[in-house]
Design an enzyme around this catalytic site. Structure first.
Site, PDB file in Angstrom:
ATOM      1  N   LYS A  10       0.966  -1.312  -0.153  1.00 26.85           N
ATOM      2  CA  LYS A  10       0.098  -0.019   0.157  1.00 26.85           C
ATOM      3  C   LYS A  10       0.916   1.340   0.004  1.00 26.85           C
ATOM      4  O   LYS A  10       1.996   1.342   0.144  1.00 26.85           O
ATOM      5  CB  LYS A  10      -0.662  -0.056   1.364  1.00 26.85           C
ATOM      6  CG  LYS A  10      -2.027  -1.215   1.232  1.00 26.85           C
ATOM      7  CD  LYS A  10      -2.993  -0.971   2.266  1.00 26.85           C
ATOM      8  CE  LYS A  10      -3.953  -2.347   2.190  1.00 26.85           C
ATOM      9  NZ  LYS A  10      -4.878  -2.177   3.186  1.00 26.85           N
ATOM     10  N   TYR A  50     -12.493  -1.870  -3.672  1.00 23.07           N
ATOM     11  CA  TYR A  50     -12.878  -2.055  -2.247  1.00 23.07           C
ATOM     12  C   TYR A  50     -14.467  -1.648  -2.195  1.00 23.07           C
ATOM     13  O   TYR A  50     -14.939  -1.490  -1.056  1.00 23.07           O
ATOM     14  CB  TYR A  50     -12.293  -0.925  -1.315  1.00 23.07           C
ATOM     15  CG  TYR A  50     -10.924  -1.472  -0.767  1.00 23.07           C
ATOM     16  CD1 TYR A  50     -10.659  -2.626   0.037  1.00 23.07           C
ATOM     17  CD2 TYR A  50      -9.579  -0.930  -1.108  1.00 23.07           C
ATOM     18  CE1 TYR A  50      -9.448  -2.969   0.433  1.00 23.07           C
ATOM     19  CE2 TYR A  50      -8.454  -1.088  -0.428  1.00 23.07           C
ATOM     20  CZ  TYR A  50      -8.430  -2.230   0.146  1.00 23.07           C
ATOM     21  OH  TYR A  50      -7.105  -2.767   0.871  1.00 23.07           O
ATOM     22  N   ASN A 113      -2.225   0.548   6.769  1.00 25.70           N
ATOM     23  CA  ASN A 113      -1.764  -0.872   7.429  1.00 25.70           C
ATOM     24  C   ASN A 113      -0.648  -1.408   6.396  1.00 25.70           C
ATOM     25  O   ASN A 113      -0.661  -2.689   6.549  1.00 25.70           O
ATOM     26  CB  ASN A 113      -3.016  -1.556   7.855  1.00 25.70           C
ATOM     27  CG  ASN A 113      -3.956  -2.032   6.832  1.00 25.70           C
ATOM     28  OD1 ASN A 113      -3.607  -1.787   5.646  1.00 25.70           O
ATOM     29  ND2 ASN A 113      -4.795  -2.838   7.357  1.00 25.70           N
ATOM     30  N   HIS A 116      -2.170  -5.615   1.683  1.00 23.52           N
ATOM     31  CA  HIS A 116      -3.291  -5.956   1.460  1.00 23.52           C
ATOM     32  C   HIS A 116      -3.085  -7.564   0.973  1.00 23.52           C
ATOM     33  O   HIS A 116      -2.001  -7.882   0.466  1.00 23.52           O
ATOM     34  CB  HIS A 116      -4.259  -5.361  -0.168  1.00 23.52           C
ATOM     35  CG  HIS A 116      -5.061  -6.405  -0.198  1.00 23.52           C
ATOM     36  ND1 HIS A 116      -6.465  -6.485   0.190  1.00 23.52           N
ATOM     37  CD2 HIS A 116      -5.438  -7.292  -1.211  1.00 23.52           C
ATOM     38  CE1 HIS A 116      -7.210  -7.372  -0.265  1.00 23.52           C
ATOM     39  NE2 HIS A 116      -6.522  -7.926  -1.317  1.00 23.52           N
ATOM     40  N   GLU A 127      -9.172 -10.626  -7.645  1.00 26.89           N
ATOM     41  CA  GLU A 127      -8.467  -9.334  -7.519  1.00 26.89           C
ATOM     42  C   GLU A 127      -7.362  -9.731  -8.662  1.00 26.89           C
ATOM     43  O   GLU A 127      -6.655  -8.591  -9.180  1.00 26.89           O
ATOM     44  CB  GLU A 127      -8.072  -9.516  -6.199  1.00 26.89           C
ATOM     45  CG  GLU A 127      -8.852  -8.966  -5.171  1.00 26.89           C
ATOM     46  CD  GLU A 127      -8.687  -9.159  -3.740  1.00 26.89           C
ATOM     47  OE1 GLU A 127      -7.670  -9.757  -3.344  1.00 26.89           O
ATOM     48  OE2 GLU A 127      -9.550  -8.914  -2.899  1.00 26.89           O
TER      49      GLU A 127
HETATM   50  P1  ATP Z   1      -7.104  -5.716   3.169  1.00 27.49           P
HETATM   51  O1  ATP Z   1      -8.471  -6.197   2.529  1.00 27.49           O
HETATM   52  O2  ATP Z   1      -6.602  -4.492   2.629  1.00 27.49           O
HETATM   53  O3  ATP Z   1      -6.048  -7.096   3.071  1.00 27.49           O
HETATM   54  P2  ATP Z   1      -8.264  -6.512   5.717  1.00 27.49           P
HETATM   55  O4  ATP Z   1      -8.808  -7.686   5.017  1.00 27.49           O
HETATM   56  O5  ATP Z   1      -7.245  -7.052   6.991  1.00 27.49           O
HETATM   57  O6  ATP Z   1      -7.569  -5.524   4.715  1.00 27.49           O
HETATM   58  P3  ATP Z   1     -10.697  -5.261   5.637  1.00 27.49           P
HETATM   59  O7  ATP Z   1     -11.863  -5.380   6.658  1.00 27.49           O
HETATM   60  O8  ATP Z   1     -10.844  -5.918   4.428  1.00 27.49           O
HETATM   61  O9  ATP Z   1      -9.433  -5.482   6.207  1.00 27.49           O
HETATM   62  O10 ATP Z   1     -10.570  -3.576   5.279  1.00 27.49           O
HETATM   63  C1  ATP Z   1      -9.893  -3.254   4.163  1.00 27.49           C
HETATM   64  C2  ATP Z   1      -8.932  -1.965   4.752  1.00 27.49           C
HETATM   65  O11 ATP Z   1      -9.975  -0.905   4.862  1.00 27.49           O
HETATM   66  C3  ATP Z   1      -7.822  -2.343   5.606  1.00 27.49           C
HETATM   67  O12 ATP Z   1      -6.926  -2.813   5.190  1.00 27.49           O
HETATM   68  C4  ATP Z   1      -7.657  -0.865   6.228  1.00 27.49           C
HETATM   69  O13 ATP Z   1      -6.961  -0.153   5.330  1.00 27.49           O
HETATM   70  C5  ATP Z   1      -9.095  -0.031   5.899  1.00 27.49           C
HETATM   71  N1  ATP Z   1      -9.918  -0.067   7.192  1.00 27.49           N
HETATM   72  C6  ATP Z   1     -10.549  -1.352   7.710  1.00 27.49           C
HETATM   73  N2  ATP Z   1     -11.219  -0.903   8.880  1.00 27.49           N
HETATM   74  C7  ATP Z   1     -10.698   0.584   8.649  1.00 27.49           C
HETATM   75  C8  ATP Z   1     -11.399   1.524  10.138  1.00 27.49           C
HETATM   76  N3  ATP Z   1     -11.809   1.080  11.251  1.00 27.49           N
HETATM   77  N4  ATP Z   1     -10.892   2.656   9.751  1.00 27.49           N
HETATM   78  C9  ATP Z   1      -9.919   3.007   8.696  1.00 27.49           C
HETATM   79  N5  ATP Z   1      -9.641   2.095   7.965  1.00 27.49           N
HETATM   80  C10 ATP Z   1     -10.213   0.672   7.935  1.00 27.49           C
HETATM   81 MG    MG Z   2     -10.261  -7.172   3.249  1.00 26.93          MG
END
Ligand code: ATP
Ligand code: MG
Length: 133
Positions: A10, A50, A113, A116, A127
């Site tokens: 990211k 997303y 974070n 992904h 994806e």
């Molecule tokens: P990713 O899909 O990016 O691998 P993930 O599966 O661990 O992450 P998801 O729940 O799919 O988590 O959320 C997608 C992304 O949205 C997260 O990686 C983070 O960057 C962002 N995100 C998730 N929850 C929050 C939140 N509460 N506040 C801000 N950003 C968030």
């Molecule tokens: Mg996710």
């Protein structure tokens, strides 16, 4: 059990110069890079990628953040790829991520974070096709 997953380094991690160490950890964990591209997302592509989160309060910010700088997208290969990769990256919130995981090491917040990882074989396929076709 599938052997493919998809990842994004990211904008925060790319911008901090952490792509090298992250790719090294991925390769040392036994993943083979099948395909890789450096690119910058536009708002349209970020919101498509997303779209499962479009009702969430953080959706707008998430899309802005994902477009804030270059990213590296990769198709990865390994036995049990999806599950093993999610273990390697750690919990979404780096505060909850286990020691040694990529997010524990390189993420700065729940939003920025670092990385992904696909959450299912089905989504890995979707994806991969989204970025490599
Ligand atoms: P990713 O899909 O990016 O691998 P993930 O599966 O661990 O992450 P998801 O729940 O799919 O988590 O959320 C997608 C992304 O949205 C997260 O990686 C983070 O960057 C962002 N995100 C998730 N929850 C929050 C939140 N509460 N506040 C801000 N950003 C968030
Ligand atoms: Mg996710």
């Amino acid at each position: 059990m599938g052997n493919k997953t998809f990842t994004i380094i990211k904008p925060d991690a790319f911008g901090a110069g952490n792509s090298g160490p992250i790719i090294e950890k991925i390769e040392k964990a036994g993943f083979n890079i099948e395909n890789m591209r450096l690119l910058k997302l536009d708002e349209d592509s970020a919101s498509k990628f997303y779209s499962v989160h479009k009702e969430k309060p953080f959706f707008g910010r998430l899309c802005d953040y994902m477009c804030s700088g270059p990213i590296i997208v990769m198709e990865l290969n390994k036995e049990n790829a999806v599950e093993d990769f999610r273990k390697l990256i750690g919990a979404t919130n780096p505060e909850d991520a286990e020691e040694g995981t990529i997010r524990k090491l390189f993420a700065t917040s729940i939003e920025a974070n670092a990385i992904h990882g696909s959450d299912s074989d089905e989504n890995a396929e979707i994806e991969i096709n989204f970025f490599f076709n």
